[in-house]
Design a protein around this motif. Sequence first.
Motif, mmCIF file in Angstrom:
data_model
loop_
_atom_site.group_PDB
_atom_site.id
_atom_site.type_symbol
_atom_site.label_atom_id
_atom_site.label_comp_id
_atom_site.label_asym_id
_atom_site.label_seq_id
_atom_site.Cartn_x
_atom_site.Cartn_y
_atom_site.Cartn_z
ATOM 1 N N MET A 105 11.740 -58.776 19.125
ATOM 2 C CA MET A 105 12.077 -57.689 18.229
ATOM 3 C C MET A 105 12.948 -58.199 17.081
ATOM 4 O O MET A 105 12.781 -57.769 15.955
ATOM 5 N N ASN A 106 13.902 -59.098 17.377
ATOM 6 C CA ASN A 106 14.774 -59.611 16.330
ATOM 7 C C ASN A 106 13.991 -60.378 15.269
ATOM 8 O O ASN A 106 14.331 -60.328 14.095
ATOM 9 N N ARG A 107 12.961 -61.101 15.692
ATOM 10 C CA ARG A 107 12.148 -61.851 14.720
ATOM 11 C C ARG A 107 11.413 -60.893 13.789
ATOM 12 O O ARG A 107 11.318 -61.141 12.594
ATOM 13 N N LEU A 108 10.908 -59.798 14.335
ATOM 14 C CA LEU A 108 10.215 -58.803 13.523
ATOM 15 C C LEU A 108 11.177 -58.183 12.515
ATOM 16 O O LEU A 108 10.845 -58.038 11.335
ATOM 17 N N ILE A 109 12.354 -57.836 12.963
ATOM 18 C CA ILE A 109 13.342 -57.233 12.065
ATOM 19 C C ILE A 109 13.793 -58.240 11.015
ATOM 20 O O ILE A 109 13.947 -57.891 9.845
ATOM 21 N N ASP A 110 13.984 -59.496 11.417
ATOM 22 C CA ASP A 110 14.345 -60.529 10.449
ATOM 23 C C ASP A 110 13.266 -60.672 9.377
ATOM 24 O O ASP A 110 13.572 -60.801 8.190
ATOM 25 N N LYS A 111 12.003 -60.655 9.791
ATOM 26 C CA LYS A 111 10.902 -60.756 8.828
ATOM 27 C C LYS A 111 10.868 -59.540 7.908
ATOM 28 O O LYS A 111 10.622 -59.665 6.705
ATOM 29 N N LEU A 112 11.123 -58.356 8.464
ATOM 30 C CA LEU A 112 11.137 -57.136 7.661
ATOM 31 C C LEU A 112 12.250 -57.206 6.622
ATOM 32 O O LEU A 112 12.027 -56.928 5.436
ATOM 33 N N PHE A 113 13.458 -57.588 7.040
ATOM 34 C CA PHE A 113 14.578 -57.706 6.104
ATOM 35 C C PHE A 113 14.284 -58.756 5.040
ATOM 36 O O PHE A 113 14.594 -58.567 3.868
ATOM 37 N N HIS A 114 13.696 -59.861 5.445
ATOM 38 C CA HIS A 114 13.382 -60.926 4.491
ATOM 39 C C HIS A 114 12.360 -60.431 3.460
ATOM 40 O O HIS A 114 12.500 -60.701 2.263
ATOM 41 N N ALA A 115 11.351 -59.706 3.912
ATOM 42 C CA ALA A 115 10.342 -59.178 2.991
ATOM 43 C C ALA A 115 10.969 -58.187 2.009
ATOM 44 O O ALA A 115 10.672 -58.229 0.809
ATOM 45 N N ILE A 116 11.835 -57.323 2.513
ATOM 46 C CA ILE A 116 12.498 -56.356 1.630
ATOM 47 C C ILE A 116 13.405 -57.081 0.647
ATOM 48 O O ILE A 116 13.442 -56.753 -0.540
ATOM 49 N N ASP A 117 14.140 -58.088 1.125
ATOM 50 C CA ASP A 117 15.007 -58.876 0.231
ATOM 51 C C ASP A 117 14.198 -59.536 -0.872
ATOM 52 O O ASP A 117 14.573 -59.484 -2.045
ATOM 53 N N CYS A 118 13.107 -60.164 -0.487
ATOM 54 C CA CYS A 118 12.270 -60.848 -1.485
ATOM 55 C C CYS A 118 11.685 -59.847 -2.475
ATOM 56 O O CYS A 118 11.722 -60.067 -3.694
ATOM 57 N N PHE A 119 11.160 -58.758 -1.961
ATOM 58 C CA PHE A 119 10.531 -57.751 -2.810
ATOM 59 C C PHE A 119 11.528 -57.172 -3.803
ATOM 60 O O PHE A 119 11.280 -57.139 -5.008
ATOM 61 N N THR A 120 12.676 -56.728 -3.301
ATOM 62 C CA THR A 120 13.658 -56.115 -4.200
ATOM 63 C C THR A 120 14.310 -57.151 -5.100
ATOM 64 O O THR A 120 14.620 -56.856 -6.256
ATOM 65 N N GLY A 121 14.521 -58.358 -4.601
ATOM 66 C CA GLY A 121 15.113 -59.403 -5.424
ATOM 67 C C GLY A 121 14.220 -59.775 -6.586
ATOM 68 O O GLY A 121 14.670 -59.870 -7.734
ATOM 69 N N ILE A 122 12.956 -59.971 -6.305
ATOM 70 C CA ILE A 122 12.008 -60.321 -7.371
ATOM 71 C C ILE A 122 11.819 -59.139 -8.311
ATOM 72 O O ILE A 122 11.841 -59.289 -9.530
ATOM 73 N N LEU A 123 11.676 -57.962 -7.729
ATOM 74 C CA LEU A 123 11.403 -56.785 -8.547
ATOM 75 C C LEU A 123 12.572 -56.453 -9.461
ATOM 76 O O LEU A 123 12.405 -56.323 -10.670
ATOM 77 N N THR A 124 13.756 -56.320 -8.882
ATOM 78 C CA THR A 124 14.888 -55.875 -9.698
ATOM 79 C C THR A 124 15.502 -57.006 -10.494
ATOM 80 O O THR A 124 15.965 -56.790 -11.608
ATOM 81 N N GLY A 125 15.524 -58.176 -9.942
ATOM 82 C CA GLY A 125 16.159 -59.294 -10.624
ATOM 83 C C GLY A 125 15.277 -59.932 -11.653
ATOM 84 O O GLY A 125 15.487 -59.801 -12.870
ATOM 85 N N LEU A 126 14.300 -60.616 -11.205
ATOM 86 C CA LEU A 126 13.462 -61.437 -12.088
ATOM 87 C C LEU A 126 12.667 -60.599 -13.086
ATOM 88 O O LEU A 126 12.685 -60.862 -14.290
ATOM 89 N N MET A 127 11.982 -59.588 -12.589
ATOM 90 C CA MET A 127 11.130 -58.796 -13.489
ATOM 91 C C MET A 127 11.952 -58.065 -14.534
ATOM 92 O O MET A 127 11.561 -58.002 -15.704
ATOM 93 N N ASN A 128 13.099 -57.505 -14.135
ATOM 94 C CA ASN A 128 13.932 -56.789 -15.093
ATOM 95 C C ASN A 128 14.494 -57.727 -16.145
ATOM 96 O O ASN A 128 14.556 -57.377 -17.325
ATOM 97 N N VAL A 129 14.905 -58.918 -15.740
ATOM 98 C CA VAL A 129 15.433 -59.890 -16.709
ATOM 99 C C VAL A 129 14.351 -60.265 -17.707
ATOM 100 O O VAL A 129 14.583 -60.276 -18.917
ATOM 101 N N VAL A 130 13.167 -60.567 -17.210
ATOM 102 C CA VAL A 130 12.065 -60.955 -18.096
ATOM 103 C C VAL A 130 11.701 -59.807 -19.038
ATOM 104 O O VAL A 130 11.559 -59.998 -20.257
ATOM 105 N N LEU A 131 11.557 -58.619 -18.501
ATOM 106 C CA LEU A 131 11.167 -57.482 -19.335
ATOM 107 C C LEU A 131 12.231 -57.144 -20.376
ATOM 108 O O LEU A 131 11.907 -56.856 -21.523
ATOM 109 N N ARG A 132 13.499 -57.185 -19.971
ATOM 110 C CA ARG A 132 14.558 -56.847 -20.930
ATOM 111 C C ARG A 132 14.726 -57.941 -21.978
ATOM 112 O O ARG A 132 15.037 -57.650 -23.131
ATOM 113 N N THR A 133 14.550 -59.188 -21.566
ATOM 114 C CA THR A 133 14.726 -60.293 -22.510
ATOM 115 C C THR A 133 13.599 -60.357 -23.523
ATOM 116 O O THR A 133 13.838 -60.493 -24.723
#
Length: 190
Positions: A1-29
């Motif tokens: 169960m912990n591995r599944l939750i770790d993977k879920l958190f990692h996917a959410i981190d990657c998704f939100t990190g790329i979405l809010t961080g990288l894409m917003n910087v590129v679009l605003r710049t």
Amino acid sequence: MNRLIDKLFHAIDCFTGILTGLMNVVLRTFFNSGLTWSEELARYLFVYVTYIGAISAMHSNAHLGVDTLLSRVSPKVQLALYLVSRLLIAAIMCILVHGAFKMVLQNTQSRTAALGIPYSVLYFGGIITGISIAILAATNIVYALKHPEEITDIVTMHNDDDDIATEAMEQAEELSDEEYVKRLNEQGGK
């Protein structure tokens, strides 16, 4: 169960990190425009990650706790205090479910500003969390009543770092200082 939750958190981190961080910087710049909904999505995902984390911590008995008192009393008193704490947790989760249910009913027509998601979807996470933690508290009570001889192990707070250090210390008697530090680092001090 912990591995599944770790993977879920990692996917959410990657998704939100790329979405809010990288894409917003590129679009605003480059385009003088950002994603108006990305901050809102990140905020709501953070709320759900917190809910999932609370359920996971309850499942693995990993919530923060102080066992100073429990370590100094008899196993019968430990059992009684453990049962009382789990009953309190279940009662508080019932209050959470009741309040979240009211919020869901009150906000079925309201929608978030940028995403347009009904607020009731967001508040529904409180219902899921409350029910899940209450069920886990009830199963903890049943387990403690069926296995009272294990109560000292159940109520004692454990730390993975302590386990690694204890194991390394047990094996350190025959090692030099350099070998001891090397083994400790290999087992988890990275």
